[in-house]
Design a protein around this motif. Structure first.
Motif, short mmCIF file in Angstrom:
data_model
loop_
_atom_site.label_atom_id
_atom_site.label_comp_id
_atom_site.label_asym_id
_atom_site.label_seq_id
_atom_site.Cartn_x
_atom_site.Cartn_y
_atom_site.Cartn_z
N PHE A 185 0.84 -1.21 0.00
CA PHE A 185 0.00 0.00 0.00
C PHE A 185 0.87 1.25 0.00
N TYR A 186 0.33 2.33 -0.60
CA TYR A 186 0.86 3.68 -0.37
C TYR A 186 -0.23 4.38 0.43
N GLY A 187 -0.05 4.52 1.71
CA GLY A 187 -1.12 5.05 2.55
C GLY A 187 -2.31 4.12 2.45
N GLN A 207 -4.02 0.81 -2.39
CA GLN A 207 -3.39 -0.50 -2.54
C GLN A 207 -2.77 -0.61 -3.94
N ALA A 208 -1.46 -0.74 -3.99
CA ALA A 208 -0.75 -0.81 -5.28
C ALA A 208 -0.57 -2.25 -5.75
N LEU A 209 -0.43 -3.19 -4.79
CA LEU A 209 -0.31 -4.61 -5.16
C LEU A 209 -1.40 -5.39 -4.44
N GLY A 243 3.04 -4.80 -18.39
CA GLY A 243 1.80 -4.19 -17.95
C GLY A 243 1.85 -2.70 -18.18
N ALA A 244 0.68 -2.08 -18.16
CA ALA A 244 0.56 -0.65 -18.47
C ALA A 244 1.15 0.21 -17.36
N ASN A 245 1.24 1.49 -17.63
CA ASN A 245 1.69 2.45 -16.62
C ASN A 245 0.79 2.35 -15.39
N GLY A 246 1.41 2.32 -14.23
CA GLY A 246 0.64 2.32 -12.99
C GLY A 246 0.13 0.96 -12.57
N ALA A 247 0.49 -0.10 -13.30
CA ALA A 247 -0.01 -1.45 -12.96
C ALA A 247 0.58 -1.97 -11.65
N GLY A 248 1.73 -1.42 -11.27
CA GLY A 248 2.33 -1.85 -10.01
C GLY A 248 3.65 -2.58 -10.19
N LYS A 249 4.21 -2.54 -11.39
CA LYS A 249 5.43 -3.30 -11.70
C LYS A 249 6.62 -2.84 -10.83
N SER A 250 6.81 -1.52 -10.79
CA SER A 250 7.94 -1.01 -9.99
C SER A 250 7.71 -1.28 -8.51
N THR A 251 6.48 -1.12 -8.08
CA THR A 251 6.16 -1.38 -6.67
C THR A 251 6.51 -2.83 -6.31
N LEU A 252 6.23 -3.75 -7.23
CA LEU A 252 6.55 -5.15 -6.98
C LEU A 252 8.07 -5.34 -6.82
N PRO A 282 17.14 0.29 -10.79
CA PRO A 282 15.86 1.00 -10.66
C PRO A 282 15.39 1.64 -11.97
N GLN A 283 14.10 1.89 -12.03
CA GLN A 283 13.53 2.59 -13.18
C GLN A 283 14.15 3.98 -13.26
N GLY A 284 14.47 4.42 -14.47
CA GLY A 284 15.05 5.75 -14.63
C GLY A 284 16.52 5.81 -14.22
N ASP A 324 14.26 -2.80 -13.77
CA ASP A 324 13.02 -2.04 -13.97
C ASP A 324 13.12 -1.17 -15.23
N GLU A 325 12.50 -1.63 -16.30
CA GLU A 325 12.42 -0.91 -17.57
C GLU A 325 13.77 -0.43 -18.11
N PRO A 326 14.65 -1.38 -18.39
CA PRO A 326 15.96 -0.97 -18.92
C PRO A 326 15.88 -0.29 -20.29
N GLU A 368 9.21 -4.65 -17.95
CA GLU A 368 9.34 -3.91 -19.21
C GLU A 368 8.00 -3.38 -19.72
N GLN A 369 8.06 -2.20 -20.34
CA GLN A 369 6.90 -1.68 -21.08
C GLN A 369 6.95 -2.20 -22.50
N ASP A 370 8.18 -2.44 -22.99
CA ASP A 370 8.34 -2.96 -24.33
C ASP A 370 8.09 -4.47 -24.29
N1 LIG Z 1 5.35 6.89 -3.75
C1 LIG Z 1 4.08 6.70 -4.11
N2 LIG Z 1 3.07 7.25 -3.41
C2 LIG Z 1 1.78 7.04 -3.74
N3 LIG Z 1 1.39 6.27 -4.77
C3 LIG Z 1 2.35 5.69 -5.50
C4 LIG Z 1 3.73 5.87 -5.22
N4 LIG Z 1 4.45 5.17 -6.11
C5 LIG Z 1 3.55 4.59 -6.92
N5 LIG Z 1 2.29 4.89 -6.57
C6 LIG Z 1 1.04 4.41 -7.20
O1 LIG Z 1 1.05 2.99 -7.20
C7 LIG Z 1 0.57 2.47 -8.43
C8 LIG Z 1 1.62 1.56 -9.04
O2 LIG Z 1 2.77 2.33 -9.41
P1 LIG Z 1 4.07 1.68 -10.01
O3 LIG Z 1 5.09 2.75 -10.11
O4 LIG Z 1 4.41 0.47 -9.25
O5 LIG Z 1 3.55 1.27 -11.47
P2 LIG Z 1 4.36 0.77 -12.73
O6 LIG Z 1 3.64 -0.43 -13.24
O7 LIG Z 1 5.79 0.63 -12.40
O8 LIG Z 1 4.16 1.98 -13.76
P3 LIG Z 1 5.14 2.56 -14.87
O9 LIG Z 1 5.04 1.63 -16.05
O10 LIG Z 1 4.55 3.90 -15.21
O11 LIG Z 1 6.52 2.64 -14.31
C9 LIG Z 1 0.22 3.69 -9.27
O12 LIG Z 1 -1.16 3.92 -9.16
C10 LIG Z 1 1.01 4.81 -8.65
O13 LIG Z 1 0.35 6.05 -8.82
#
Ligand SMILES: Nc1ncnc2c1ncn2[C@@H]1O[C@H](COP(=O)(O)OP(=O)(O)OP(=O)(O)O)[C@@H](O)[C@H]1O
Ligand SMILES: [Mg+2]
Length: 235
Positions: free
Chosen positions: A10-12, A15-17, A34-43, A82-84, A161-163, A193-195
């Motif tokens: 969770f972020y607060g 729920q991200a995952l 998966g698409a932007n915001g799917a939770g890949k980086s969080t995982l 890390p991503q970026g 994360d997204e090389p 990966e996004q690609d």
């Molecule tokens: N530090 C944070 N605080 C609050 N919400 C966050 C934070 N980091 C990510 N999120 C939210 O968690 C969800 C998953 O984000 P995450 O970065 O894991 O996605 P992603 O799949 O890696 O996306 P991308 O392809 O754009 O990198 C998104 O809805 C994002 O807005």
């Protein structure tokens, strides 16, 4: 080698995952698309101990590493690119690489000449530019530096994360060639990966994430042929 069981992060209150269950088998390349915001980086960040899991488990080589400190997880043999990229722009290439070995050095105090040698052999361009500040490198060179830095801790599992992000096709090809070479040397790789095309062509097994959940999984070759994957992720 790596098992993630019903992981929730969770972020607060958000729920991200949601109950993520995945495996990365020893010696394999496993991809998560998966698409932007799917939770890949969080995982990846939760596996690496940078985000806290609220529920679920991360099991590595049969022991529970859930919510251990990030430096402990690096010492156990898991390293994140890390991503970026997040290289330190004002530090030299060599200083960036040495930072990657820093965590490991606490336990085994030798110098890191051997690791530097290995990274320079893999990325000769980093050797040519070792005294240059990282901020003056091209995007592709910075990505090589980020991978090199992660290798300095001698990981057995590499989280990427997204090389390919922001890089030209030729540079992406070269980064993926390196990943294949590392895989052939026995490194286990978990690749976000996004690609989706290059990811599934490179990986053995893949997961598709959608809004914090695993929506689909299968052999990479099967996912490449899957109608939904083709339509949504392969354009
Ligand atoms: N530090 C944070 N605080 C609050 N919400 C966050 C934070 N980091 C990510 N999120 C939210 O968690 C969800 C998953 O984000 P995450 O970065 O894991 O996605 P992603 O799949 O890696 O996306 P991308 O392809 O754009 O990198 C998104 O809805 C994002 O807005
Ligand atoms: Mg991301």
């Amino acid at each position: 080698m790596l098992r993630v069981e019903k992981l929730s992060t969770f972020y607060g209150n958000i729920q991200a995952l949601r109950d993520i269950t995945i495996r990365a088998r020893r010696g394999s390349i496993t991809t998560i698309i998966g698409a932007n915001g799917a939770g890949k980086s969080t995982l990846l960040r939760t596996i690496a101990g940078l985000n806290k899991a609220r529920h679920g488990l991360v099991i590595y080589d049969d022991h529970d590493i859930t919510n251990l400190k990030p430096n402990k997880i690096v010492r156990d043999g898991i390293s994140l690119v890390p991503q970026g990229r997040q290289v330190f722009s004002d530090m030299t290439v060599m200083e960036n690489l040495q930072l990657g070995a820093y965590v490991r050095r606490f336990s085994d105090r030798g110098d890191n000449a051997q690791e530097l040698e290995m990274v320079y052999e893999m990325f000769p361009v980093l050797s040519e530019r070792k005294k240059q500040t990282a901020g003056t490198l091209s995007g592709g060179e910075q990505q090589m530096l980020a991978v090199g830095r992660a290798l300095m801790s001698r990981p057995r599992l590499l989280l990427l994360d997204e090389p390919s992000m922001g890089l030209a096709p030729k540079v992406i090809q070269s980064i993926f060639k390196t990943l294949n070479a590392l895989h052939e040397q026995g490194l286990t790789i978990l690749l976000v990966e996004q690609d989706a095309k290059i990811a599934l062509e490179t990986a053995d097994y893949g997961y598709v994430m959608k809004t914090g959940k695993v929506a689909l999984e299968g052999q990479a070759g099967e996912l490449l042929e899957n109608d939904e994957v083709k339509r949504i992720y392969l354009g």
